[in-house]
Design a protein around this motif. Structure first.
Motif, PDB file in Angstrom:
ATOM      1  N   ILE A 334      -7.186 -28.096   2.904  1.00  0.00           N
ATOM      2  CA  ILE A 334      -7.754 -27.819   4.234  1.00  0.00           C
ATOM      3  C   ILE A 334      -7.765 -29.076   5.101  1.00  0.00           C
ATOM      4  O   ILE A 334      -7.544 -29.006   6.306  1.00  0.00           O
ATOM      5  CB  ILE A 334      -9.176 -27.200   4.115  1.00  0.00           C
ATOM      6  N   THR A 335      -8.004 -30.226   4.508  1.00  0.00           N
ATOM      7  CA  THR A 335      -8.028 -31.466   5.292  1.00  0.00           C
ATOM      8  C   THR A 335      -6.722 -31.636   6.065  1.00  0.00           C
ATOM      9  O   THR A 335      -6.716 -31.999   7.240  1.00  0.00           O
ATOM     10  CB  THR A 335      -8.259 -32.686   4.376  1.00  0.00           C
ATOM     11  N   THR A 408     -13.499 -40.865   5.425  1.00  0.00           N
ATOM     12  CA  THR A 408     -13.406 -40.467   4.033  1.00  0.00           C
ATOM     13  C   THR A 408     -13.854 -39.017   3.908  1.00  0.00           C
ATOM     14  O   THR A 408     -14.697 -38.541   4.662  1.00  0.00           O
ATOM     15  CB  THR A 408     -14.188 -41.416   3.083  1.00  0.00           C
ATOM     16  N   VAL A 409     -13.260 -38.320   2.952  1.00  0.00           N
ATOM     17  CA  VAL A 409     -13.545 -36.899   2.775  1.00  0.00           C
ATOM     18  C   VAL A 409     -13.283 -36.466   1.340  1.00  0.00           C
ATOM     19  O   VAL A 409     -12.468 -37.071   0.662  1.00  0.00           O
ATOM     20  CB  VAL A 409     -12.658 -36.038   3.704  1.00  0.00           C
ATOM     21  N   THR A 435     -17.071 -37.794   6.064  1.00  0.00           N
ATOM     22  CA  THR A 435     -17.125 -36.424   6.577  1.00  0.00           C
ATOM     23  C   THR A 435     -17.333 -35.429   5.447  1.00  0.00           C
ATOM     24  O   THR A 435     -16.486 -35.278   4.585  1.00  0.00           O
ATOM     25  CB  THR A 435     -15.823 -36.081   7.318  1.00  0.00           C
ATOM     26  N   TRP A 436     -18.471 -34.765   5.472  1.00  0.00           N
ATOM     27  CA  TRP A 436     -18.750 -33.759   4.458  1.00  0.00           C
ATOM     28  C   TRP A 436     -18.440 -32.373   4.998  1.00  0.00           C
ATOM     29  O   TRP A 436     -18.903 -32.017   6.086  1.00  0.00           O
ATOM     30  CB  TRP A 436     -20.224 -33.810   4.028  1.00  0.00           C
ATOM     31  N   TRP A 437     -17.670 -31.606   4.271  1.00  0.00           N
ATOM     32  CA  TRP A 437     -17.362 -30.216   4.617  1.00  0.00           C
ATOM     33  C   TRP A 437     -16.582 -29.593   3.482  1.00  0.00           C
ATOM     34  O   TRP A 437     -16.392 -30.221   2.439  1.00  0.00           O
ATOM     35  CB  TRP A 437     -16.603 -30.122   5.941  1.00  0.00           C
ATOM     36  N   GLN A 438     -16.114 -28.360   3.677  1.00  0.00           N
ATOM     37  CA  GLN A 438     -15.448 -27.605   2.620  1.00  0.00           C
ATOM     38  C   GLN A 438     -14.308 -26.757   3.188  1.00  0.00           C
ATOM     39  O   GLN A 438     -14.290 -26.474   4.380  1.00  0.00           O
ATOM     40  CB  GLN A 438     -16.450 -26.644   1.982  1.00  0.00           C
ATOM     41  N   THR A 439     -13.440 -26.332   2.286  1.00  0.00           N
ATOM     42  CA  THR A 439     -12.337 -25.448   2.671  1.00  0.00           C
ATOM     43  C   THR A 439     -12.845 -24.292   3.530  1.00  0.00           C
ATOM     44  O   THR A 439     -12.203 -23.882   4.498  1.00  0.00           O
ATOM     45  CB  THR A 439     -11.682 -24.872   1.397  1.00  0.00           C
ATOM     46  N   GLU A 440     -13.984 -23.780   3.154  1.00  0.00           N
ATOM     47  CA  GLU A 440     -14.566 -22.615   3.823  1.00  0.00           C
ATOM     48  C   GLU A 440     -14.988 -22.914   5.260  1.00  0.00           C
ATOM     49  O   GLU A 440     -15.205 -21.996   6.049  1.00  0.00           O
ATOM     50  CB  GLU A 440     -15.829 -22.155   3.056  1.00  0.00           C
ATOM     51  N   ASP A 535     -23.653 -27.175  -2.606  1.00  0.00           N
ATOM     52  CA  ASP A 535     -23.756 -28.601  -2.907  1.00  0.00           C
ATOM     53  C   ASP A 535     -25.222 -28.992  -3.001  1.00  0.00           C
ATOM     54  O   ASP A 535     -26.042 -28.504  -2.231  1.00  0.00           O
ATOM     55  CB  ASP A 535     -23.133 -29.437  -1.776  1.00  0.00           C
ATOM     56  N   GLY A 549     -23.054 -33.714  -4.926  1.00  0.00           N
ATOM     57  CA  GLY A 549     -22.013 -32.990  -5.659  1.00  0.00           C
ATOM     58  C   GLY A 549     -22.376 -31.517  -5.736  1.00  0.00           C
ATOM     59  O   GLY A 549     -23.413 -31.090  -5.249  1.00  0.00           O
ATOM     60  N   LYS A 644      -9.513 -34.917  -7.712  1.00  0.00           N
ATOM     61  CA  LYS A 644     -10.888 -34.752  -8.190  1.00  0.00           C
ATOM     62  C   LYS A 644     -10.929 -34.891  -9.712  1.00  0.00           C
ATOM     63  O   LYS A 644     -10.085 -34.342 -10.412  1.00  0.00           O
ATOM     64  CB  LYS A 644     -11.447 -33.412  -7.742  1.00  0.00           C
TER      65      LYS A 644
HETATM   66  C1  WTA Z   1     -17.269 -32.199  -1.763  1.00  0.00           C
HETATM   67  C2  WTA Z   1     -12.761 -30.685   1.239  1.00  0.00           C
HETATM   68  C3  WTA Z   1     -19.588 -35.730  -0.490  1.00  0.00           C
HETATM   69  C4  WTA Z   1     -18.446 -31.244  -1.724  1.00  0.00           C
HETATM   70  C5  WTA Z   1     -12.910 -30.898   2.746  1.00  0.00           C
HETATM   71  C6  WTA Z   1     -17.827 -29.986  -1.154  1.00  0.00           C
HETATM   72  C7  WTA Z   1     -17.978 -34.110  -0.306  1.00  0.00           C
HETATM   73  C8  WTA Z   1     -16.449 -29.997  -1.734  1.00  0.00           C
HETATM   74  C9  WTA Z   1     -17.531 -34.678   0.919  1.00  0.00           C
HETATM   75  C10 WTA Z   1     -15.471 -29.261  -0.879  1.00  0.00           C
HETATM   76  C11 WTA Z   1     -18.183 -35.869   1.391  1.00  0.00           C
HETATM   77  C12 WTA Z   1     -16.362 -32.919   0.470  1.00  0.00           C
HETATM   78  N1  WTA Z   1     -19.206 -36.345   0.650  1.00  0.00           N
HETATM   79  N2  WTA Z   1     -18.999 -34.639  -0.990  1.00  0.00           N
HETATM   80  N3  WTA Z   1     -17.820 -36.497   2.501  1.00  0.00           N
HETATM   81  N4  WTA Z   1     -16.525 -33.913   1.359  1.00  0.00           N
HETATM   82  N5  WTA Z   1     -17.211 -33.034  -0.553  1.00  0.00           N
HETATM   83  O1  WTA Z   1     -13.210 -27.354  -0.384  1.00  0.00           O
HETATM   84  O2  WTA Z   1     -18.906 -31.023  -3.033  1.00  0.00           O
HETATM   85  O3  WTA Z   1     -11.707 -29.238  -1.179  1.00  0.00           O
HETATM   86  O4  WTA Z   1     -18.530 -28.816  -1.511  1.00  0.00           O
HETATM   87  O5  WTA Z   1     -12.994 -29.355   0.951  1.00  0.00           O
HETATM   88  O6  WTA Z   1     -16.105 -31.390  -1.827  1.00  0.00           O
HETATM   89  O7  WTA Z   1     -14.140 -29.491  -1.298  1.00  0.00           O
HETATM   90  P1  WTA Z   1     -12.957 -28.812  -0.535  1.00  0.00           P
END
Ligand code: WTA
Length: 707
Positions: A334-335, A408-409, A435-440, A535, A549, A644
């Protein structure tokens, strides 16, 4: 720092999860950065305050060109299936390509750096991208019969043909589904079947670590697997890494497989009118893994998604049209979709793509690329930073590049690693956003506005503009900022980038993300439907979130919940340690004990003393309760292709259980090396395998699941 010995026997409720983080210091953005930032005026916080929700997101949508403006910003009539910008119409391909032609037709949209260093870097101007997208769209439509709403699966490596294919689908109103190029044929086939795709776009081969890999062979496996699952692929469109030369041993199947470079001349200079799509029409699927079974196809919308990635790219990545922006990630995640392709191109900037691994042919490679291309914004993951720190700590200083901004992500970054990123890669000059986020989620959820909010190592920051996060405990009570307690990270409100559903599994969508904290299933008020991110997190008094996490990445030692990340972070306080992973071992007395796996920096010898140092660091940082039963020093940790650490694999080794499928790992060969070493040592220490209950087995085998 606390040792907390006295409370060892008192059961700790979910609401009282002990958190052992130390508060980190703030770092301020450099004045030079502030002077040029897109978001430099604090009035922006006013514009996005909660009272202005959802209309505040008009500001993001207005970054796009609409064929028809929307009448309803947010439609909540069928929760939690939110609809954004209803009534609006637009085309994503038009927004990322056509509309930039008037002002920037000769500017590079993409700069593609092949892995072999002697192969020429290719700049693709917006004009050329326009031509290539149109031609491929014509081919998809007229040769492969792709229509509005059809799903087209791609299994492409990091080549410019991938964004071209994405934008061609978007032009037609078809839904693309890119499967990460490093995934196996079988994994691709499952996703083809899940999406019910009849066209596969792939490539014959690509370079990785100096080797030209045979990729087409995976297409044959994918199609066989899809067939077994009841889905027939009619056409396989094969790009060739070098047009005219076939890099694969797999035969082309008559009537099914076609070389794109042989078909394209028929579509030369063809133009395809971009199809005006409703804002809520799906743009793409991105598969992600849950803890079990079927992969989840996250369905992202056209209008809401594109508005959200454009807005966050502008304010958080601070992208200006004149920047040279390099997001060092794979478009298969997704990134890459949001922050290599859609966000940067919607803003008309230059986006750099690199084909290969960061350390090929040596760890100076990223910095040579940055220097040569004048990259000024750099985006990567903690894993890449750790790897570069491990193998090339002195490399950045040798090159004359200057980043003004870094990101960072993907996982929490340990403060130690953050500081190294800041000082060495960023040369102390760059602002960092975590940047914290997820595929969703489509785009960032937690981060700092780079010119307006100070950085704090290890914390992503507060909720981003228009996002109102909250931490709930297991009872749905709010865990307050500054309480030092951890809980479940949730978002109280919908936002334009949120996925629309899990493809074909709407019940699972509701169950996984909304059921836990929904206050009233009948309610049509978004306030009753907080989004559960899965999380663990803790919020400091300043409002910054520290992500601990996944909620299942927790080791419960004698009633104390220890986050794997805090254990790993403590281990990294030892100077010689490069990477660390914590896993639980079933322990008859303490319930669970901690076992650490660490790899050391080059040139450092494994020794008893090194293991003892790690134990002591954990003792000091967290407390005796967390002292590991064993510290294993290993040459490398098993990782997914997205970098990961696969904790469940080492958890399996520590507990003498089956480690499951390791074929999709980036380094499957390491598993046997670790198993042999650890289990031999354990035998010597008199630790014998014991029968696990079904629940215990389940816990170990899904521990820290990322796959
Ligand atoms: C973790 C990636 C800490 C988290 C964009 C999340 C993070 C999962 C961070 C999603 C961050 C992602 N700091 N943890 N900056 N960014 N995570 O779907 O646990 O591949 O729920 O999306 O990665 O991973 P995904």
């Amino acid at each position: 720092m606390e040792t907390d010995e006295e409370s060892q026997d008192t059961p700790v409720s979910e609401a009282q999860i002990a958190v052992h983080w130390r508060e980190e210091e703030y770092y301020q953005p450099p004045a030079k950065f502030i002077a040029q930032a897109n978001a430099g005026d604090p009035s922006i916080f006013e514009r996005f305050r909660e009272e202005r929700f959802p209309e505040c997101f008009k500001e993001y949508a207005d970054l796009l060109s609409w064929d028809a403006y929307w009448h309803t910003t947010l439609d909540t009539s069928n929760p939690p299936f939110w609809k954004w910008f209803v009534g609006g119409r637009l085309n994503a391909s038009f927004n990322c390509v056509d509309r930039h032609l008037a002002a920037s037709s000769n500017k590079a949209a993409l700069i593609w750096v092949p892995e072999p260093e002697e192969e020429e870097t290719r700049a693709i101007t917006y004009q050329e991208l326009y031509k290539r997208v149109n031609e491929f769209a014509a081919l998809l439509r007229d040769f492969a019969g792709v229509k509005i709403g059809d799903r087209v699966t791609f299994h492409l490596p990091m080549v410019p043909e991938l964004p071209v294919a994405m934008l061609a689908c978007a032009r037609l109103g078809a839904i693309h589904s890119q499967v990460f190029g490093g995934f196996s044929g079988a994994a691709c086939g499952e996703r083809i079947a899940d999406a019910d795709s009849h066209v596969l776009v792939t490539m014959d081969g690509f370079y990785r670590n100096g080797e030209l890999l045979d990729h087409k062979v995976k297409a044959d496996e994918a199609i066989a697997r899809a067939h077994d699952l009841g889905c027939e692929v009619d056409k396989v469109l094969v790009w060739r890494r070098r047009p005219g030369q076939y890099a694969s041993k797999s035969p082309m199947v008559e009537g099914r497989d076609f070389f794109v470079d042989e078909l394209l001349p028929d579509y030369r200079d063809k133009l395809v009118e971009p199809v005006s799509m409703p804002a809520e029409a799906p743009l793409f699927l991105m598969y992600t893994s849950g803890t079990t079974g079927r992969p989840k196809g996250c369905e992202h919308s056209t209008g809401g998604y594109l508005a959200y990635v454009a807005g966050t790219s502008k304010y958080y990545q601070d992208i200006h049209p004149e920047d040279t922006y390099w997001c060092f990630a794979d478009i298969g995640w997704i990134t890459g979709h949001s922050y290599i392709v859609y966000g940067p191109l919607a803003l008309g900037t230059t986006s750099v793509m690199y084909e290969g691994v960061p350390t090929y042919p040596d760890p100076g490679r990223p910095w040579r690329i940055a220097q040569r291309l004048g990259v000024d914004i750099f985006h990567t993951s903690p894993t890449t930073v750790r790897m570069l720190r491990k193998v090339g700590p002195d490399e950045p200083a040798k090159y004359d590049y200057h980043f003004k901004h870094m990101t960072t992500v993907g996982e929490p970054i340990e403060p130690e690693v953050w500081r190294w990123y800041h000082e060495v890669i960023g040369k102390g000059e760059a602002v960092i956003v975590d940047t914290w986020w997820q595929t969703e989620n489509g785009g960032f959820l937690g981060s700092t506005l780079p010119a307006l909010q100070a950085m704090k190592p290890g914390s992503c920051g507060p909720g981003v503009l228009g996002i109102y996060p909250v931490i709930y405990d297991e009872n749905g009570d709010e865990v307050l900022a500054g309480s030092g307690r951890a809980g479940n990270m949730c978002i109280r409100n919908p936002w334009p980038g949120i996925f629309q559903t899990i493809w074909g599994q709407p019940e699972k969508f509701v169950d996984t993300y909304y059921a836990k904290y929904c206050r009233d299933r009948q309610s049509k008020d978004w306030r009753d439907w907080p989004y559960f991110a899965g999380d663990g997190a803790v919020q400091a008094a300043d409002g910054y979130f520290r992500i601990l996490g996944r909620v299942d990445d927790v080791i419960n030692v004698a009633g104390h919940r220890l986050g794997t990340k805090e254990l790993e972070s403590a281990s990294l306080m030892v100077d010689e340690v490069a990477e660390a992973a914590a896993v639980p071992v079933i322990d008859d007395i303490r319930g669970r004990a901690v076992e650490m796996y660490v790899s050391l920096k080059p040139g450092v010898q494994a020794s008893e003393e090194m293991s003892a140092k790690v134990s002591r660091a954990i003792d000091t940082e967290i407390g005796k309760i967390a002292r590991p039963k064993n510290v294993w020093i290993v040459p490398d940790l098993p990782k997914t292709r997205s970098g990961k650490i696969m904790r469940r694999v080492i958890a399996g080794i520590s507990n003498f259980t089956d480690v499951g499928d390791t074929s999709t790992l980036a380094n499957p060969e390491i598993v046997d090396v670790i198993r042999h070493h650890v289990q031999k040592e354990k035998a010597a220490r008199g630790e014998v395998p014991r029968e696990l209950s079904r629940e215990e087995l389940e816990e170990i085998q899904s521990f820290g699941s990322v796959e």
